[in-house]
Design a protein around this motif. Sequence first.
Motif, PDB file in Angstrom:
ATOM      1  N   VAL A 101       0.865  -1.184   0.000  1.00  0.00           N
ATOM      2  CA  VAL A 101       0.000   0.000   0.000  1.00  0.00           C
ATOM      3  C   VAL A 101       0.896   1.227   0.000  1.00  0.00           C
ATOM      4  CG1 VAL A 101      -1.670   1.367   1.302  1.00  0.00           C
ATOM      5  CG2 VAL A 101      -1.938  -1.120   1.151  1.00  0.00           C
ATOM      6  N   VAL A 102       0.760   2.073  -1.019  1.00  0.00           N
ATOM      7  CA  VAL A 102       1.492   3.337  -1.093  1.00  0.00           C
ATOM      8  C   VAL A 102       0.528   4.439  -0.679  1.00  0.00           C
ATOM      9  CG1 VAL A 102       2.866   4.870  -2.532  1.00  0.00           C
ATOM     10  CG2 VAL A 102       2.876   2.416  -2.985  1.00  0.00           C
ATOM     11  N   HIS A 103       0.897   5.163   0.352  1.00  0.00           N
ATOM     12  CA  HIS A 103      -0.008   6.125   0.994  1.00  0.00           C
ATOM     13  C   HIS A 103       0.306   7.553   0.566  1.00  0.00           C
ATOM     14  CE1 HIS A 103      -2.281   8.082   4.250  1.00  0.00           C
ATOM     15  NE2 HIS A 103      -1.198   8.799   4.493  1.00  0.00           N
ATOM     16  N   ALA A 104      -0.741   8.335   0.289  1.00  0.00           N
ATOM     17  CA  ALA A 104      -0.615   9.763  -0.006  1.00  0.00           C
ATOM     18  C   ALA A 104      -1.268  10.549   1.121  1.00  0.00           C
ATOM     19  CB  ALA A 104      -1.276  10.094  -1.343  1.00  0.00           C
ATOM     20  N   HIS A 105      -0.494  11.399   1.772  1.00  0.00           N
ATOM     21  CA  HIS A 105      -1.028  12.089   2.955  1.00  0.00           C
ATOM     22  C   HIS A 105      -1.823  13.329   2.587  1.00  0.00           C
ATOM     23  CE1 HIS A 105       1.442  15.748   3.336  1.00  0.00           C
ATOM     24  NE2 HIS A 105       2.550  15.049   3.130  1.00  0.00           N
ATOM     25  N   GLY A 106      -2.635  13.771   3.539  1.00  0.00           N
ATOM     26  CA  GLY A 106      -3.492  14.921   3.341  1.00  0.00           C
ATOM     27  C   GLY A 106      -2.808  16.226   3.685  1.00  0.00           C
ATOM     28  N   GLY A 107      -3.605  17.255   3.789  1.00  0.00           N
ATOM     29  CA  GLY A 107      -3.049  18.578   4.068  1.00  0.00           C
ATOM     30  C   GLY A 107      -3.596  19.609   3.089  1.00  0.00           C
ATOM     31  N   PRO A 108      -2.711  20.307   2.366  1.00  0.00           N
ATOM     32  CA  PRO A 108      -1.246  20.159   2.433  1.00  0.00           C
ATOM     33  C   PRO A 108      -0.668  20.837   3.667  1.00  0.00           C
ATOM     34  CG  PRO A 108      -1.821  21.920   0.928  1.00  0.00           C
ATOM     35  CD  PRO A 108      -3.126  21.306   1.374  1.00  0.00           C
ATOM     36  N   ASP A 109       0.439  20.270   4.180  1.00  0.00           N
ATOM     37  CA  ASP A 109       1.188  20.941   5.232  1.00  0.00           C
ATOM     38  C   ASP A 109       1.853  22.172   4.622  1.00  0.00           C
ATOM     39  OD1 ASP A 109       0.477  18.821   6.888  1.00  0.00           O
ATOM     40  OD2 ASP A 109       2.294  17.691   6.399  1.00  0.00           O
ATOM     41  N   LEU A 110       2.003  23.227   5.413  1.00  0.00           N
ATOM     42  CA  LEU A 110       2.472  24.496   4.857  1.00  0.00           C
ATOM     43  C   LEU A 110       3.894  24.864   5.248  1.00  0.00           C
ATOM     44  CD1 LEU A 110      -0.761  26.683   5.140  1.00  0.00           C
ATOM     45  CD2 LEU A 110       0.060  25.306   3.214  1.00  0.00           C
ATOM     46  N   GLU A 129      -2.944  -5.963   8.572  1.00  0.00           N
ATOM     47  CA  GLU A 129      -3.591  -6.834   7.601  1.00  0.00           C
ATOM     48  C   GLU A 129      -2.593  -7.520   6.674  1.00  0.00           C
ATOM     49  OE1 GLU A 129      -6.932  -7.728   7.271  1.00  0.00           O
ATOM     50  OE2 GLU A 129      -6.872  -6.868   9.291  1.00  0.00           O
ATOM     51  N   GLY A 130      -1.317  -7.282   6.884  1.00  0.00           N
ATOM     52  CA  GLY A 130      -0.290  -8.001   6.143  1.00  0.00           C
ATOM     53  C   GLY A 130       0.330  -7.245   4.988  1.00  0.00           C
ATOM     54  N   TYR A 131      -0.080  -6.003   4.749  1.00  0.00           N
ATOM     55  CA  TYR A 131       0.441  -5.231   3.620  1.00  0.00           C
ATOM     56  C   TYR A 131       1.693  -4.462   4.012  1.00  0.00           C
ATOM     57  CZ  TYR A 131      -4.045  -6.151   1.418  1.00  0.00           C
ATOM     58  OH  TYR A 131      -5.140  -6.778   0.876  1.00  0.00           O
ATOM     59  N   ALA A 132       2.677  -4.443   3.133  1.00  0.00           N
ATOM     60  CA  ALA A 132       3.757  -3.479   3.292  1.00  0.00           C
ATOM     61  C   ALA A 132       3.177  -2.088   3.060  1.00  0.00           C
ATOM     62  CB  ALA A 132       4.884  -3.774   2.312  1.00  0.00           C
ATOM     63  N   TRP A 133       3.808  -1.088   3.635  1.00  0.00           N
ATOM     64  CA  TRP A 133       3.278   0.280   3.612  1.00  0.00           C
ATOM     65  C   TRP A 133       4.415   1.233   3.312  1.00  0.00           C
ATOM     66  CZ3 TRP A 133       3.779   5.073   5.772  1.00  0.00           C
ATOM     67  CH2 TRP A 133       2.659   5.915   5.813  1.00  0.00           C
ATOM     68  N   ALA A 134       4.153   2.208   2.454  1.00  0.00           N
ATOM     69  CA  ALA A 134       5.154   3.224   2.144  1.00  0.00           C
ATOM     70  C   ALA A 134       4.455   4.568   2.001  1.00  0.00           C
ATOM     71  CB  ALA A 134       5.893   2.876   0.859  1.00  0.00           C
ATOM     72  N   GLY A 135       4.953   5.572   2.702  1.00  0.00           N
ATOM     73  CA  GLY A 135       4.343   6.903   2.641  1.00  0.00           C
ATOM     74  C   GLY A 135       5.398   7.983   2.551  1.00  0.00           C
ATOM     75  N   SER A 136       5.192   8.939   1.660  1.00  0.00           N
ATOM     76  CA  SER A 136       6.107  10.056   1.465  1.00  0.00           C
ATOM     77  C   SER A 136       5.577  11.299   2.181  1.00  0.00           C
ATOM     78  CB  SER A 136       6.260  10.359  -0.032  1.00  0.00           C
ATOM     79  OG  SER A 136       6.990  11.562  -0.236  1.00  0.00           O
ATOM     80  N   SER A 137       6.497  12.122   2.690  1.00  0.00           N
ATOM     81  CA  SER A 137       6.134  13.426   3.239  1.00  0.00           C
ATOM     82  C   SER A 137       6.188  14.522   2.173  1.00  0.00           C
ATOM     83  CB  SER A 137       7.069  13.801   4.400  1.00  0.00           C
ATOM     84  OG  SER A 137       6.861  12.959   5.507  1.00  0.00           O
ATOM     85  N   TYR A 138       6.480  14.153   0.931  1.00  0.00           N
ATOM     86  CA  TYR A 138       6.607  15.062  -0.212  1.00  0.00           C
ATOM     87  C   TYR A 138       7.852  15.953  -0.042  1.00  0.00           C
ATOM     88  CZ  TYR A 138       1.649  13.700  -0.359  1.00  0.00           C
ATOM     89  OH  TYR A 138       0.477  12.998  -0.325  1.00  0.00           O
ATOM     90  N   ARG A 139       8.320  16.478  -1.144  1.00  0.00           N
ATOM     91  CA  ARG A 139       9.620  17.152  -1.140  1.00  0.00           C
ATOM     92  C   ARG A 139       9.600  18.521  -0.466  1.00  0.00           C
ATOM     93  NH1 ARG A 139      10.180  17.446  -7.561  1.00  0.00           N
ATOM     94  NH2 ARG A 139       9.058  15.478  -7.244  1.00  0.00           N
ATOM     95  N   ARG A 140       8.435  19.109  -0.343  1.00  0.00           N
ATOM     96  CA  ARG A 140       8.292  20.402   0.332  1.00  0.00           C
ATOM     97  C   ARG A 140       6.893  20.514   0.898  1.00  0.00           C
ATOM     98  NH1 ARG A 140       4.670  22.975  -2.661  1.00  0.00           N
ATOM     99  NH2 ARG A 140       4.774  23.031  -4.938  1.00  0.00           N
ATOM    100  N   GLY A 141       6.680  21.522   1.743  1.00  0.00           N
ATOM    101  CA  GLY A 141       5.342  21.841   2.176  1.00  0.00           C
ATOM    102  C   GLY A 141       4.647  22.674   1.120  1.00  0.00           C
ATOM    103  N   THR A 163      -0.385  19.312  -6.165  1.00  0.00           N
ATOM    104  CA  THR A 163      -0.939  17.964  -6.256  1.00  0.00           C
ATOM    105  C   THR A 163      -0.095  17.078  -7.161  1.00  0.00           C
ATOM    106  OG1 THR A 163      -3.128  18.941  -5.947  1.00  0.00           O
ATOM    107  CG2 THR A 163      -3.054  16.665  -6.711  1.00  0.00           C
ATOM    108  N   ARG A 164       0.307  17.586  -8.315  1.00  0.00           N
ATOM    109  CA  ARG A 164       1.141  16.773  -9.209  1.00  0.00           C
ATOM    110  C   ARG A 164       2.512  16.504  -8.597  1.00  0.00           C
ATOM    111  NH1 ARG A 164      -0.573  15.959 -14.632  1.00  0.00           N
ATOM    112  NH2 ARG A 164      -2.501  17.100 -15.087  1.00  0.00           N
ATOM    113  N   MET A 165       3.060  17.467  -7.889  1.00  0.00           N
ATOM    114  CA  MET A 165       4.316  17.231  -7.179  1.00  0.00           C
ATOM    115  C   MET A 165       4.167  16.082  -6.191  1.00  0.00           C
ATOM    116  SD  MET A 165       5.980  19.551  -4.193  1.00  0.00           S
ATOM    117  CE  MET A 165       4.599  19.016  -3.150  1.00  0.00           C
ATOM    118  N   ALA A 166       3.085  16.121  -5.404  1.00  0.00           N
ATOM    119  CA  ALA A 166       2.860  15.073  -4.410  1.00  0.00           C
ATOM    120  C   ALA A 166       2.632  13.722  -5.080  1.00  0.00           C
ATOM    121  CB  ALA A 166       1.668  15.440  -3.528  1.00  0.00           C
ATOM    122  N   ALA A 167       1.945  13.721  -6.231  1.00  0.00           N
ATOM    123  CA  ALA A 167       1.747  12.476  -6.970  1.00  0.00           C
ATOM    124  C   ALA A 167       3.074  11.927  -7.476  1.00  0.00           C
ATOM    125  CB  ALA A 167       0.783  12.709  -8.127  1.00  0.00           C
ATOM    126  N   GLU A 168       3.944  12.801  -7.965  1.00  0.00           N
ATOM    127  CA  GLU A 168       5.256  12.353  -8.436  1.00  0.00           C
ATOM    128  C   GLU A 168       6.084  11.793  -7.290  1.00  0.00           C
ATOM    129  OE1 GLU A 168       9.309  14.170 -10.525  1.00  0.00           O
ATOM    130  OE2 GLU A 168       7.437  15.333 -10.576  1.00  0.00           O
TER     131      GLU A 168
END
Length: 488
Positions: free
Chosen positions: A89-98, A120-132, A136-141
């Motif tokens: 599971v690759v997680h995208a966090h909310g916000g955006p943090d500022l 539930e047995g899934y590996a998990w990976a979440g990014s904090s994104y490159r900046r605050g 949206t496209r930056m966070a998707a990348e």
Amino acid sequence: MSSSPHSGMPVQARSRKRHRLALVAGVAGLVATTFGPAGAARAAGVTDRPAPAVCPANVGETADCYTGRDVNGAHYAIAVPKEWNGSLVVHAHGGPDLGEASDPARSTDDLDRWSVMVEEGYAWAGSSYRRGGYGTRMAAEDTENLRRLFVREFGRPERTYLHGQSWGGNVAAKTVETYATEHGPYDGALLTNGVLAGGSRGYDQRVDLRVVYQYYCRNLPRPGEPSYPLWQGLRADSTLTPAGLRARLRECTGYDAPAGERTALQQRNLDDILAVTRIPERTLETHLRFAVFTFRDIVHHRLGGRNPFGNQGVRYTGSHDDRELNAGVERFRADPAARRDLSWDSDLTGRVAVPVLTLHAVDDPTAFVEHEAAYLATLRGARRDHHLVQTFTTESEHSGLSAAEYATSVAALDTWARTGRKPTPRSVAASCPSFDTVHRTGCHYDPAFRPAPYASRVAPRPGGLSWPAMTAAQEAAWSRIEGVGIAP
């Protein structure tokens, strides 16, 4: 080797699971060497390699955890269960943090919050994104970059799913449209309490709040303070803090005081603001923070001072004197290029090629449930709604729903992706009690619920009744414009 009773791992996956665990052990050894005493200098900079880390409390010792920072500067967290079912599971966090920089705590905190995925047995990976800040496209990348990093370091999972919550739902939906095809690399997406109307329409309710608030309160800015158009949210050089904003909101409305302690004017101001904007009292401050600080980020930091917002032609209703309100509220029209750039960055075309399951609380006080109507209309407009199943619960939360429901949702998505059998809201709800025997957080599904149209909650702007807000043809045409969108 035993597996979670709800992991969905087929028998043939177990040999692959052992292989993955061996890969994890190999990475741990490699990283431990890299970050030992001889590698201390390298550890101070960006290495793009995961380092072993202590798992957050809710994950505990059920997984091996890693943190790192990718080549763009985005901090990330990874967890691989000791009883891994082979999928990610690759997680995208909310916000955006500022904040200006990537927050190393954000991805770890989200791993702790959504530890149910690891349980539930899934590996998990979440990014904090490159900046605050907004992007949206930056966070998707950055989300896609983390998926690739995981594959490079741990091997290719059997299945890879996206999960996005709140604004992260917008990010995950954008990631699906940008990177997912029928042949990979993502097998499906789970969008929970998502901001799915996109940026060009999804913030109109907060545009309305910003102007209605100022009409009644007249303290943002105050008379005598430097003036600025309200679409800016706040002037670029303002030193106002969230605490200062809270004090001004309290001064005008007494929103956080018992009703009996408010003045008559405070109560009338509060009643009118809530009635006109249809924002719940308990999240009024949250929405106003977005309409002030996030708008300032979008306008001044991302769009070069240009205005992407408008309220021309909107008629505000529900106050004690609608005629006076509409005559006195500030009006403005969006700059077409600024609106295009915000749309290209964040609006959705509906062109999805993989299963998408949504979960949304009917009484979500932050990302109201009509966002789901906008998303359905978007996929219908693109003739891709056969890829969508929407589920709803009777909960009243935004930041976190029942763990049993998250477990139910990811399992339903996994079964859909593996077998091609599309679930229904009723079948998803029916499967929840078995997960609740483990998680004991309750099942609150309402399979019969259908949200009202988006325009029933937010007054549409000219042209705002058709979906998608950005068609695939517009996206393709705009992508050829140099400098379009929001810079990473």
